[in-house]
Design a protein around this motif. Sequence first.
Motif, PDB file in Angstrom:
ATOM      1  N   LEU A  75       0.974  -1.161  -0.109  1.00 11.32           N
ATOM      2  CA  LEU A  75      -0.145   0.155  -0.146  1.00 11.32           C
ATOM      3  C   LEU A  75       0.963   1.156  -0.020  1.00 11.32           C
ATOM      4  O   LEU A  75       1.295   1.750   1.083  1.00 11.32           O
ATOM      5  N   PRO A  76       1.216   1.614  -1.183  1.00 14.30           N
ATOM      6  CA  PRO A  76       2.522   2.744  -1.182  1.00 14.30           C
ATOM      7  C   PRO A  76       1.504   4.064  -1.315  1.00 14.30           C
ATOM      8  O   PRO A  76       1.067   4.445  -2.404  1.00 14.30           O
ATOM      9  N   PHE A  77       1.492   4.841  -0.239  1.00 17.26           N
ATOM     10  CA  PHE A  77       0.715   6.143  -0.426  1.00 17.26           C
ATOM     11  C   PHE A  77       1.576   7.291  -0.263  1.00 17.26           C
ATOM     12  O   PHE A  77       2.735   7.128   0.224  1.00 17.26           O
ATOM     13  N   VAL A  78       1.260   8.578  -0.801  1.00 18.13           N
ATOM     14  CA  VAL A  78       1.940   9.580  -0.553  1.00 18.13           C
ATOM     15  C   VAL A  78       0.818  10.371   0.537  1.00 18.13           C
ATOM     16  O   VAL A  78      -0.069  10.006   0.744  1.00 18.13           O
ATOM     17  N   VAL A  79       1.479  11.363   1.330  1.00 13.40           N
ATOM     18  CA  VAL A  79       0.702  12.119   2.405  1.00 13.40           C
ATOM     19  C   VAL A  79       0.620  13.551   1.832  1.00 13.40           C
ATOM     20  O   VAL A  79       1.780  14.026   1.559  1.00 13.40           O
ATOM     21  N   GLU A  80      -0.684  14.062   1.882  1.00 14.82           N
ATOM     22  CA  GLU A  80      -0.801  15.329   1.661  1.00 14.82           C
ATOM     23  C   GLU A  80      -1.532  15.926   2.708  1.00 14.82           C
ATOM     24  O   GLU A  80      -2.526  15.451   3.609  1.00 14.82           O
ATOM     25  N   VAL A  81      -1.053  17.238   3.217  1.00 15.78           N
ATOM     26  CA  VAL A  81      -1.768  18.185   4.099  1.00 15.78           C
ATOM     27  C   VAL A  81      -2.236  19.350   3.326  1.00 15.78           C
ATOM     28  O   VAL A  81      -1.235  19.971   2.571  1.00 15.78           O
ATOM     29  N   ASP A  82      -3.606  19.785   3.484  1.00 15.60           N
ATOM     30  CA  ASP A  82      -4.017  20.996   2.947  1.00 15.60           C
ATOM     31  C   ASP A  82      -3.541  20.909   1.389  1.00 15.60           C
ATOM     32  O   ASP A  82      -3.448  21.900   0.806  1.00 15.60           O
ATOM     33  N   GLY A  83      -3.516  19.711   0.612  1.00 19.38           N
ATOM     34  CA  GLY A  83      -3.129  19.742  -0.974  1.00 19.38           C
ATOM     35  C   GLY A  83      -1.944  19.692  -1.227  1.00 19.38           C
ATOM     36  O   GLY A  83      -1.764  19.757  -2.372  1.00 19.38           O
ATOM     37  N   ASP A  84      -1.144  19.872  -0.128  1.00 17.05           N
ATOM     38  CA  ASP A  84       0.442  19.821  -0.548  1.00 17.05           C
ATOM     39  C   ASP A  84       1.049  18.491  -0.209  1.00 17.05           C
ATOM     40  O   ASP A  84       0.674  17.947   0.712  1.00 17.05           O
ATOM     41  N   ARG A 115       4.539  17.941  13.898  1.00 15.37           N
ATOM     42  CA  ARG A 115       3.364  18.457  13.837  1.00 15.37           C
ATOM     43  C   ARG A 115       2.159  17.451  14.220  1.00 15.37           C
ATOM     44  O   ARG A 115       1.121  17.520  14.043  1.00 15.37           O
ATOM     45  N   GLY A 116       2.732  16.373  14.142  1.00 18.12           N
ATOM     46  CA  GLY A 116       1.754  15.171  14.511  1.00 18.12           C
ATOM     47  C   GLY A 116       1.371  14.690  13.090  1.00 18.12           C
ATOM     48  O   GLY A 116       0.594  13.653  13.354  1.00 18.12           O
ATOM     49  N   ILE A 117       1.924  14.801  12.154  1.00 19.47           N
ATOM     50  CA  ILE A 117       1.441  14.318  10.782  1.00 19.47           C
ATOM     51  C   ILE A 117       1.848  12.945  10.637  1.00 19.47           C
ATOM     52  O   ILE A 117       0.876  12.112  10.068  1.00 19.47           O
ATOM     53  N   THR A 118       3.117  12.788  10.988  1.00 15.89           N
ATOM     54  CA  THR A 118       3.470  11.160  10.566  1.00 15.89           C
ATOM     55  C   THR A 118       2.738  10.172  11.211  1.00 15.89           C
ATOM     56  O   THR A 118       2.153   9.157  10.850  1.00 15.89           O
ATOM     57  N   ALA A 121      -0.738   9.702  10.129  1.00 18.01           N
ATOM     58  CA  ALA A 121      -0.670   9.229   8.609  1.00 18.01           C
ATOM     59  C   ALA A 121      -0.325   7.797   8.852  1.00 18.01           C
ATOM     60  O   ALA A 121      -1.001   6.866   7.990  1.00 18.01           O
ATOM     61  N   VAL A 122       0.528   7.300   9.589  1.00 17.83           N
ATOM     62  CA  VAL A 122       0.886   5.777  10.027  1.00 17.83           C
ATOM     63  C   VAL A 122      -0.195   5.271  10.394  1.00 17.83           C
ATOM     64  O   VAL A 122      -0.950   3.991  10.208  1.00 17.83           O
ATOM     65  N   ALA A 123      -1.002   6.151  11.449  1.00 18.45           N
ATOM     66  CA  ALA A 123      -2.158   5.457  12.147  1.00 18.45           C
ATOM     67  C   ALA A 123      -3.308   5.169  11.091  1.00 18.45           C
ATOM     68  O   ALA A 123      -4.094   4.126  11.177  1.00 18.45           O
ATOM     69  N   THR A 124      -3.720   5.833   9.869  1.00 21.93           N
ATOM     70  CA  THR A 124      -4.496   5.920   9.061  1.00 21.93           C
ATOM     71  C   THR A 124      -4.302   4.684   8.382  1.00 21.93           C
ATOM     72  O   THR A 124      -5.355   3.849   7.952  1.00 21.93           O
ATOM     73  N   ALA A 125      -3.310   4.584   7.793  1.00 20.11           N
ATOM     74  CA  ALA A 125      -2.700   3.308   6.827  1.00 20.11           C
ATOM     75  C   ALA A 125      -2.825   2.267   7.863  1.00 20.11           C
ATOM     76  O   ALA A 125      -3.483   1.090   6.983  1.00 20.11           O
ATOM     77  N   CYS A 126      -2.410   2.227   8.783  1.00 22.78           N
ATOM     78  CA  CYS A 126      -2.383   0.817   9.706  1.00 22.78           C
ATOM     79  C   CYS A 126      -4.135   0.524   9.770  1.00 22.78           C
ATOM     80  O   CYS A 126      -4.495  -0.747   9.755  1.00 22.78           O
ATOM     81  N   ASP A 127      -4.642   1.364  10.316  1.00 18.62           N
ATOM     82  CA  ASP A 127      -6.285   1.121  10.471  1.00 18.62           C
ATOM     83  C   ASP A 127      -6.918   0.536   9.118  1.00 18.62           C
ATOM     84  O   ASP A 127      -7.627  -0.543   9.373  1.00 18.62           O
TER      85      ASP A 127
END
Length: 203
Positions: A75-84, A115-118, A121-127
């Motif tokens: 599951l290879p995702f990129v991470v976006e925040v506010d479109g970036d 900023r707590g993003i990583t 993002a990891v939690a979202t992918a794991c869930d």
Amino acid sequence: MPADAAGTWPVTLVEGPVTLRPLRRRDRRAWLDLRAANAAWLRPWDATSPVGAPPTSFGAYLRSQDRQGRSGEGLPFVVEVDGDLVGQVSIMTIVRGALWSGSVGYWISRHVAGRGITPWAVATACDYAWGALGLHRLEVNVRPENGPSLRVVAKLGFREEGLRRRFLHIDGDWRDHRSFALTAEEVPGGLVRRLRAAGQVPR
């Protein structure tokens, strides 16, 4: 019955301000610029080839990511925040059979670190991996010197399983890694819920 990953790709996951999605052809400039800006920041942690393979082109990398997603091997995702585009999180080496397991990897741009993003993002992918794909066990392997990554697994409550000596080739040599894991039964409500309850949301 757990879902099989094959046939579910591509998928986009949105959790609060963070979006996880596949890498796209139109990301080429943004992805290359982000990697160049973070080259020194990521060099001590990026995997390398022990035989000195030439750099992979963006097109070849994109095709490899897509193949892994469509085959159910990752599951290879990129991470976006506010479109970036700000980083990547992947669950790779997905194995089924008697194991139903995967390995989690991630990196984030220095300009948004802390900023707590990583962990989010990891939690979202794991869930997603535990829920939609029915995986049982997820592991994260971190170099002992990588303080930021160690803080990510600590925030998420990953359980340490031991030291893997000379585990991966990184920055020109074989490097030791500390190994962490969680099974689905250890997080019945999911990791995002755990972060929310602890007040650890991205900012």
